[in-house]
Design a protein around this motif. Structure first.
Motif, PDB file in Angstrom:
ATOM      1  N   ASN B  60      72.336 102.454  -6.049  1.00 36.45           N
ATOM      2  CA  ASN B  60      73.687 102.514  -6.466  1.00 36.45           C
ATOM      3  C   ASN B  60      73.915 101.709  -7.137  1.00 36.45           C
ATOM      4  OD1 ASN B  60      76.738 101.236  -6.349  1.00 36.45           O
ATOM      5  ND2 ASN B  60      77.189 101.156  -3.837  1.00 36.45           N
ATOM      6  N   ALA B  63      77.375  99.712  -8.203  1.00 33.74           N
ATOM      7  CA  ALA B  63      77.752  97.888  -7.274  1.00 33.74           C
ATOM      8  C   ALA B  63      76.609  97.227  -7.950  1.00 33.74           C
ATOM      9  CB  ALA B  63      77.150  98.537  -5.976  1.00 33.74           C
ATOM     10  N   THR B  67      77.631  94.039  -9.724  1.00 32.29           N
ATOM     11  CA  THR B  67      77.330  92.438  -9.844  1.00 32.29           C
ATOM     12  C   THR B  67      77.343  91.269 -10.413  1.00 32.29           C
ATOM     13  OG1 THR B  67      76.525  93.746  -7.743  1.00 32.29           O
ATOM     14  CG2 THR B  67      76.323  91.039  -7.615  1.00 32.29           C
ATOM     15  N   LEU B 139      86.310 100.723  -3.575  1.00 31.20           N
ATOM     16  CA  LEU B 139      84.726 100.920  -2.902  1.00 31.20           C
ATOM     17  C   LEU B 139      84.923 100.165  -1.942  1.00 31.20           C
ATOM     18  CD1 LEU B 139      82.568  98.902  -6.347  1.00 31.20           C
ATOM     19  CD2 LEU B 139      82.347 100.415  -5.366  1.00 31.20           C
ATOM     20  N   LYS B 142      81.373  97.064   1.886  1.00 30.11           N
ATOM     21  CA  LYS B 142      79.933  96.825   2.111  1.00 30.11           C
ATOM     22  C   LYS B 142      79.822  96.423   0.991  1.00 30.11           C
ATOM     23  CE  LYS B 142      76.076  98.385   3.601  1.00 30.11           C
ATOM     24  NZ  LYS B 142      74.677  98.583   2.069  1.00 30.11           N
ATOM     25  N   GLU B 143      79.973  97.024   0.056  1.00 32.05           N
ATOM     26  CA  GLU B 143      79.497  96.872  -1.223  1.00 32.05           C
ATOM     27  C   GLU B 143      80.716  96.167  -2.084  1.00 32.05           C
ATOM     28  OE1 GLU B 143      79.370 101.743  -2.985  1.00 32.05           O
ATOM     29  OE2 GLU B 143      81.168 101.352  -2.693  1.00 32.05           O
ATOM     30  N   GLU B 146      78.598  92.998  -1.387  1.00 33.84           N
ATOM     31  CA  GLU B 146      78.035  92.681  -2.262  1.00 33.84           C
ATOM     32  C   GLU B 146      77.897  92.483  -3.330  1.00 33.84           C
ATOM     33  OE1 GLU B 146      75.565  96.391  -1.553  1.00 33.84           O
ATOM     34  OE2 GLU B 146      75.210  96.722  -0.028  1.00 33.84           O
TER      35      GLU B 146
END
Ligand SMILES: [Zn+2]
Lengths: 280, 176
Positions: B60, B63, B67, B139, B142-143, B146
């Motif tokens: 991914n 993601a 981040t 998204l 879960k994404e 993170e």
């Protein structure tokens, strides 16, 4: 399930993120409770509508090129032999490059047409770059890609020259001091290719001289570095993505001329350049 | 490492990460609320990502990149506008929105991009980012957990609070 519990789970339900059991439970509640069902319908219609109408800030044109240039600076920095422009990568220095970007914007009008053309070409280079990884480019192709990228970057980053001068006696000493070789610098104004200046660049794992000449409104980057002794090579002409590349070698140096002038102009450039070389 | 190897590394990095440039810029722009800062942060984030690209083994890329964009954005936010981070959340949930404005009225204005932008910009950064990540990037929770570095269980409640607050601010603007 109480109404309070249903409301707490509403956003998860709307987003399809509930586990199957919670999903079933809330669906059952919505079937049985009109108040919650209406609240859900209003909420979901509103959220979807807001989501769609929220302005999306696409990356502005030029940002991609800025990033690519900074990645290449980063590589050039890593090599201990590098003498390329010293632009470190953390925040305080980012401000510096930001200022140079802003300067580029201030002086934008004269560069806009260059930037536009360069952006198109750079996109093509990227496309070109993706394919060769599958079929191993020849050394010349790989170098040609780097040459075009350097040429384009020099136009875009408003960093055409490190030393801007039409006087060969200014440009040459500057380059000599920065390089471990002494390139020949000649002015070709009388032949219609005025010298604009010189720049250090980094190609094929070594620092090179970039001499910048002008042809009407176009620029020619002439990249120069020492030839390996005894190397003989025929002239090479490469046309790629609207750019002309012309390569030749003499007893001392490798030359690569890159420009968007016509092939004929570039050939003429080479001829007058060689004619002006001091006899050795 | 040789120059050529590094050139190829840049190539594969760009291949994986440049397709997410718009997403990176959109997130940074919502967080920083300023064009120039957003561009600088995205450029810096790409450089940071490139330096740690060897450590990226996931599938991914978006993601992972987001981040880094988020962290870089907060570095600048903390530096420049500490006040933005100390905005206290209103824990109360107003699902029905502002008392004086009916849901139907809010819905009528829910396509007004300018109004939404103004209301979004008033929200704390934690709300702006979660709304951008969910509404614009689509998204998963879960994404988002993170990227925003919060427990998965917190995503739903924060998103609910963010939406409630956004509706409240929209209503407040309409009742003016
Ligand atoms: Zn109910």
């Amino acid at each position: 399930m109480t109404c309070d519990e249903a409301i707490k789970l509403m956003d998860g339900y709307l987003d399809g993120e509930l586990d199957p059991i919670a999903n079933q439970t809330i669906e059952q509640h919505l079937r049985e409770c009109q108040k919650c069902d209406e609240a859900y319908k209003t909420h979901s219609a509103l959220i979807r509508s807001i989501g769609k109408a929220t302005p999306y800030y696409k990356a502005p044109s030029g940002l991609r090129e800025r990033i690519q240039a900074s990645l290449r600076e980063e590589i050039a920095e890593r090599s201990p032999r590098s003498v390329s422009r010293n632009i470190p990568s953390l925040f305080p220095s980012l401000i510096q490059s930001k200022q140079s970007e802003r300067r580029a914007v201030l002086f934008g009008t004269q560069w806009n047409w260059l930037a536009l053309a360069a952006a198109i070409v750079l996109a093509a280079i990227i496309a070109f770059n993706l394919a060769p990884r599958l079929r191993r480019p020849g050394a010349d192709q790989f170098l040609a890609t780097q040459l075009i990228a350097s040429h384009v970057r020099s136009l875009m980053a408003n960093h055409l020259t490190d030393v801007a001068s039409s006087d060969q006696h200014t440009v040459k000493p500057w380059l000599d001091a920065k390089l471990d070789f002494a390139p020949v610098v000649v002015d070709l104004s009388s032949e219609g290719f005025p010298l604009v200046g010189g720049r250090l660049d980094y190609l094929d794992n070594r620092p090179v001289a970039a001499l910048v000449y002008q042809r009407r409104k176009h620029f020619i980057n002439l990249f120069v570095w020492p030839a390996e002794s005894g190397s003989v090579s025929a002239d090479k002409r490469i046309t790629r993505q609207g750019y002309q590349l012309l390569h030749w070698v003499d007893s001392d140096f490798n030359y690569w001329a890159v420009s968007d002038v016509s092939d004929n102009d570039l050939q003429a450039f080479k001829q007058v350049f060689e004619k002006q070389l001091p006899r050795r | 490492m040789t120059q050529r190897r590094e050139q190829e590394d840049v190539g594969s990095f760009e291949e994986v990460m440049l397709p997410h440039l718009d997403a990176a810029h959109n997130l940074a722009r919502w967080l920083l609320r300023n064009d120039q800062d957003a561009q600088d942060v995205v450029q810096e984030a790409y450089l940071r990502a490139f330096k740690s690209f060897a450590g990226f083994h996931g599938s991914n890329g978006r993601a992972w990149l987001l981040t880094i964009v988020r962290n870089t954005s907060y570095t600048l936010l903390k530096k420049n506008r500490a006040v933005d981070l100390t905005t206290t959340f209103d824990e109360e949930i107003h699902v029905a929105g502002h008392e004086s404005v009916s849901p139907a009225t809010i819905l009528e204005h829910s396509e007004d991009a300018e109004l939404i932008k103004e209301a979004m910009d008033e929200l704390p950064s934690e709300f702006r980012e979660i709304l951008a990540l969910r509404h614009q990037e689509g998204l998963s929770y879960k994404e988002i957990s993170e990227i925003a570095q919060i427990p998965p269980g917190t995503v739903m409640s924060r998103l609910a609070r963010a939406r409630a607050k956004l509706k409240e601010y929209l209503a407040a603007r309409m009742s003016k």
